[in-house]
Design a protein around this motif. Sequence first.
Motif, short mmCIF file in Angstrom:
data_model
loop_
_atom_site.label_atom_id
_atom_site.label_comp_id
_atom_site.label_asym_id
_atom_site.label_seq_id
_atom_site.Cartn_x
_atom_site.Cartn_y
_atom_site.Cartn_z
N SER A 5 -86.04 42.72 -32.30
CA SER A 5 -86.84 41.65 -31.70
C SER A 5 -87.44 42.10 -30.38
O SER A 5 -88.58 41.77 -30.06
CB SER A 5 -85.94 40.43 -31.49
N TRP A 8 -90.53 44.30 -31.02
CA TRP A 8 -91.69 43.52 -31.39
C TRP A 8 -92.25 42.76 -30.18
O TRP A 8 -93.46 42.62 -30.01
CB TRP A 8 -91.33 42.53 -32.50
N ALA A 9 -91.35 42.26 -29.35
CA ALA A 9 -91.79 41.56 -28.14
C ALA A 9 -92.57 42.49 -27.24
O ALA A 9 -93.61 42.11 -26.67
CB ALA A 9 -90.58 40.99 -27.40
N PHE A 12 -96.12 43.04 -28.81
CA PHE A 12 -97.02 41.91 -28.59
C PHE A 12 -97.35 41.73 -27.11
O PHE A 12 -98.44 41.27 -26.76
CB PHE A 12 -96.41 40.63 -29.17
N VAL A 178 -102.53 34.03 -28.61
CA VAL A 178 -101.68 34.30 -29.77
C VAL A 178 -100.62 35.35 -29.42
O VAL A 178 -99.42 35.20 -29.73
CB VAL A 178 -102.53 34.77 -30.97
N MET A 179 -101.06 36.44 -28.76
CA MET A 179 -100.12 37.52 -28.42
C MET A 179 -99.04 37.05 -27.45
O MET A 179 -97.85 37.34 -27.63
CB MET A 179 -100.88 38.70 -27.81
N ILE A 182 -96.48 34.69 -29.23
CA ILE A 182 -95.48 35.42 -30.02
C ILE A 182 -94.50 36.15 -29.10
O ILE A 182 -93.29 36.20 -29.35
CB ILE A 182 -96.18 36.40 -30.98
N TYR A 183 -95.03 36.71 -28.00
CA TYR A 183 -94.19 37.39 -27.02
C TYR A 183 -93.14 36.42 -26.45
O TYR A 183 -91.95 36.73 -26.39
CB TYR A 183 -95.07 37.94 -25.90
N LEU A 185 -92.15 33.61 -27.82
CA LEU A 185 -91.29 33.16 -28.91
C LEU A 185 -90.18 34.17 -29.19
O LEU A 185 -89.01 33.80 -29.37
CB LEU A 185 -92.13 32.92 -30.16
N LEU A 186 -90.53 35.45 -29.23
CA LEU A 186 -89.53 36.49 -29.49
C LEU A 186 -88.51 36.60 -28.36
O LEU A 186 -87.34 36.91 -28.59
CB LEU A 186 -90.23 37.83 -29.70
N GLY A 193 -94.45 30.69 -23.97
CA GLY A 193 -94.96 30.37 -25.30
C GLY A 193 -95.72 29.06 -25.39
O GLY A 193 -96.82 28.99 -25.97
#
Length: 290
Positions: A5, A8-9, A12, A178-179, A182-183, A185-186, A193
């Motif tokens: 996670s 991915w963070a 993004f 959007v980026m 998601i950042y 959220l992760l 967010g």
Amino acid sequence: MAVFSGDWAFAFGVLGNIFSFLVFLSPLPTFYNIYKKKSSEGYQSIPCVVALFSAMLWIYYAFLKTNATLLITINTFGCFIETIYVGFFIFYAPKEARIQTIKLLLILVVGGFGGIVLLSHQFIFEGAVRVQVVGSICLVFSLCVFVAPLCIVRQVIKTKSVEYIPFLLSIFLTLSAVMWFIYGLLLKDFNIGIPNVLGFTVGLLQMVLYVMYNKKEEKDFVKEQNLPELKNHVIILHNDKNLPELSEEQIIEIVKLGSLISCTQKFDLALCMHENIAEDHKKQRKTMEI
């Protein structure tokens, strides 16, 4: 799973940095025009001052939160470029606009940001509570920033024109939102967010309106090209010889002249026939006398 996670963070967050970088650079053509004309020409400094204040708030939040390097990098660049924009505006703006900009800087940057730092750091909050309070302030302020483009949406719907929507900027804003959503959220950081949900919605709405009203303008343009409006009613005669264009007034004069010539010809014909009849009568009289 946490490491996955985190990777991915980070990815993004890097993408968010890239698109936010493009958003920060989007006013460059405006300030280039100001530089060429040596005048601010009615441009407003409020967006730049607000963006500067927002970037400073996010840097402070990132330092309190720790492990938020990507927030620090992009907002440090934002502070740098927005400071240049504001300084540029103050240099070329008329006296009244210059004074208003300086007042706004003192209220937001000095008073607002300084007050938030002082109250949250020295007197009231500590530890995780301080981080949450500052994050909530960033959230509320970011929501206000994303609500501002709704004025553009209202203007577009009212005028049915897309001239008020910078399409590329709308794309960059939407992708950036959007980026960062998601950042956040992760990382389970809702202060990052939640505001970007509204940013994505507003950006998407702007693009939909742009496509819808841009097609309408293209159709209207085609109709105007196919059926042009004749304001002076000019008639163009095409022939082997190059003839001048005749206006409506000239055509009317020609018709009147034609009518006059026609009447004259009829009068001459009647006069000629009368003379012939009179001459025949004379001949008949002479014959009878003989």
